[in-house]
Design a protein around this motif. Sequence first.
Motif, short mmCIF file in Angstrom:
data_model
loop_
_atom_site.label_atom_id
_atom_site.label_comp_id
_atom_site.label_asym_id
_atom_site.label_seq_id
_atom_site.Cartn_x
_atom_site.Cartn_y
_atom_site.Cartn_z
N THR A 265 0.83 -1.19 0.00
CA THR A 265 0.00 0.00 0.00
C THR A 265 0.87 1.25 0.00
O THR A 265 1.99 1.25 0.54
CB THR A 265 -0.93 0.04 1.22
N ILE A 266 0.34 2.29 -0.61
CA ILE A 266 1.07 3.57 -0.64
C ILE A 266 1.34 4.05 0.77
O ILE A 266 2.39 4.65 1.07
CB ILE A 266 0.28 4.61 -1.45
N GLY A 267 0.42 3.77 1.68
CA GLY A 267 0.57 4.27 3.05
C GLY A 267 1.50 3.48 3.94
O GLY A 267 1.84 3.94 5.03
N LYS A 268 1.93 2.31 3.50
CA LYS A 268 2.70 1.43 4.38
C LYS A 268 3.97 2.08 4.91
O LYS A 268 4.28 1.99 6.11
CB LYS A 268 3.04 0.13 3.67
N SER A 269 4.73 2.73 4.03
CA SER A 269 6.04 3.26 4.43
C SER A 269 6.13 4.78 4.33
O SER A 269 7.19 5.36 4.58
CB SER A 269 7.15 2.64 3.56
N ILE A 270 5.03 5.43 4.00
CA ILE A 270 5.09 6.85 3.63
C ILE A 270 5.50 7.76 4.79
O ILE A 270 6.04 8.86 4.57
CB ILE A 270 3.74 7.31 3.03
N ASP A 271 5.27 7.32 6.00
CA ASP A 271 5.61 8.15 7.16
C ASP A 271 6.83 7.64 7.91
O ASP A 271 7.06 8.00 9.08
CB ASP A 271 4.41 8.25 8.11
N GLU A 272 7.64 6.82 7.26
CA GLU A 272 8.87 6.35 7.90
C GLU A 272 9.83 7.52 8.16
O GLU A 272 9.75 8.57 7.51
CB GLU A 272 9.56 5.32 7.00
N ASN A 273 10.73 7.30 9.08
CA ASN A 273 11.72 8.31 9.42
C ASN A 273 12.85 8.29 8.40
O ASN A 273 13.95 7.79 8.63
CB ASN A 273 12.28 8.06 10.82
N ASP A 274 12.56 8.85 7.23
CA ASP A 274 13.48 8.86 6.09
C ASP A 274 13.61 10.31 5.61
O ASP A 274 12.60 10.97 5.34
CB ASP A 274 12.93 7.98 4.97
#
Length: 383
Positions: A265-274
Motif C-alpha cells: 500500500t502507498i501508506g505502508k512506508s510513507i511516514d517512515e523516518n526517512d
Amino acid sequence: MKKRFLRTIPFAALCLAVAFTSCNSGSSTKAEATTQSDSSKYNTTIDGKEVRLYTLKNKSGASVSISNYGGRVVSLLVPDKNDKLTDVVLGYDSIGAYRKKGEPFFGALIGRYGNRIGKGKFTLEGKEYNLQLNDGVNTLHGGTDGFFSKVWEAKQVDSQKLELSYVSKDGEAGYPGTLNVKVVYTLKDDNALQIDYTATTDKATVVNLTNHAYFNLNGEGDSTILNHELVIDANAYTPVDSTLIPTGKLTPVAGTAFDFNKAKTIGKSIDENDQQLKYGKGYDHNFALTHHDGKKPVAKVTSPVTGITLEVYTVEPGLQFYSGNFLTGADHDGKGGKAYPHRSAFCLETQHFPDAPNHANFASTVLKPGETYQTSTTYKFVK
C-alpha cells in the motif's frame, strides 16, 4: 540510458457522468465540442482563442473529457468491479478554476520541461539559459508560462481520438528554439488512454513532456489513496535535496521505503523516518525504470474499494511518483464542490529525469533541428 530523439520511430479521454455526451464520430477538419449545457462552464475565450471541452467514448462506455486549455484531462470514467462507471481523476467543474494562481496542474499537459530544473537555469551549446522561477529557487513544469496554461489547437479525428497542437515560440518561458508540439489522446476499446507526443525544433533546446493527471481509483473526491496497492518496476530512484532537485545519484530502492517491486500500500512506508520522505512530505520522487519498452507495465495501482487497477506503459526511462502531499483540502472547488485533502490523489508522471540538463550522467533531453522528439505513454484500466 537510450536517447529517444529519433528522426523516425514507428511507435505505435470521458465525459462527466451527467453533464456530457460524447462528440460526434467521424473525421473532421475542425474539432467539435460537447453540446450539453453544462459544457458551457468549460467553453470560453482565452487570449483570443476558443476553449472547448472534447469528449471521447469507447464501445464499452468508458469516456474521457479533455479541455484544449492546457490539454487537460478533466474527467475519466472507467468501469469498476461492478461495471459502475467511476471518475478516477481530480479536477474542477469550470475552466475558471483551472486558471487560478497556485492550481496544482490538474490533468494538464506539461512542457516545455516536465518536473524541476534546479535554480531555473541550464547551459546548452555554451550558452546559459535562465527560466521562470515558480517553485522557490527552481523551475517547475515549464515555469509560470508553461504548456499547462496554453490554449492548444484541437482536432477531433473521431469519437475516440483527439489531436492537440501548440507552437512554443523561441524564448517562451526562457527556453530556446521554436518548438512545434503535437499530442494525440486515444481512448481504446480496452479502456486504455494512450498519449502520443511529438515535437520538432528550429534550434537546440531541451524537451521533457508529460501529463499531470491526479488519480484516485476509489473515485475522485475520496479522502485517501493510502489504501491503494502500488507496484513500480524500478530498482533505483533519484534522491533529492531539500528543494526537491536530484543530487545526481542513483540510489537502490532495496531495503528502503522506496521499494515497490512487490505490491504494497502507498501508506505502508510513507511516514517512515526517512530524510527523503521528509523533503517531499511523502513521495515526490523520480524512479529509474528497469524496463521501459512500452510492452509491459512499469507500474500498477489497485483500489481495494472499486477493484480498478491502473497499468502504466511507457517508453520513458523515468516515472515521477507523487502522493498528493501538497493537496490541502482547504478549498471546496473540486467537482461537485468537493474538497481534495492531503494525499487524496497520486500522480505517475512518465518522463526523462528531473534536472537532466544539469546532470551529464542522466539521459539527455536535448532536441536538435532535424530530429523528432517522440514518446508514448498509456494508462490502462482493468478490473
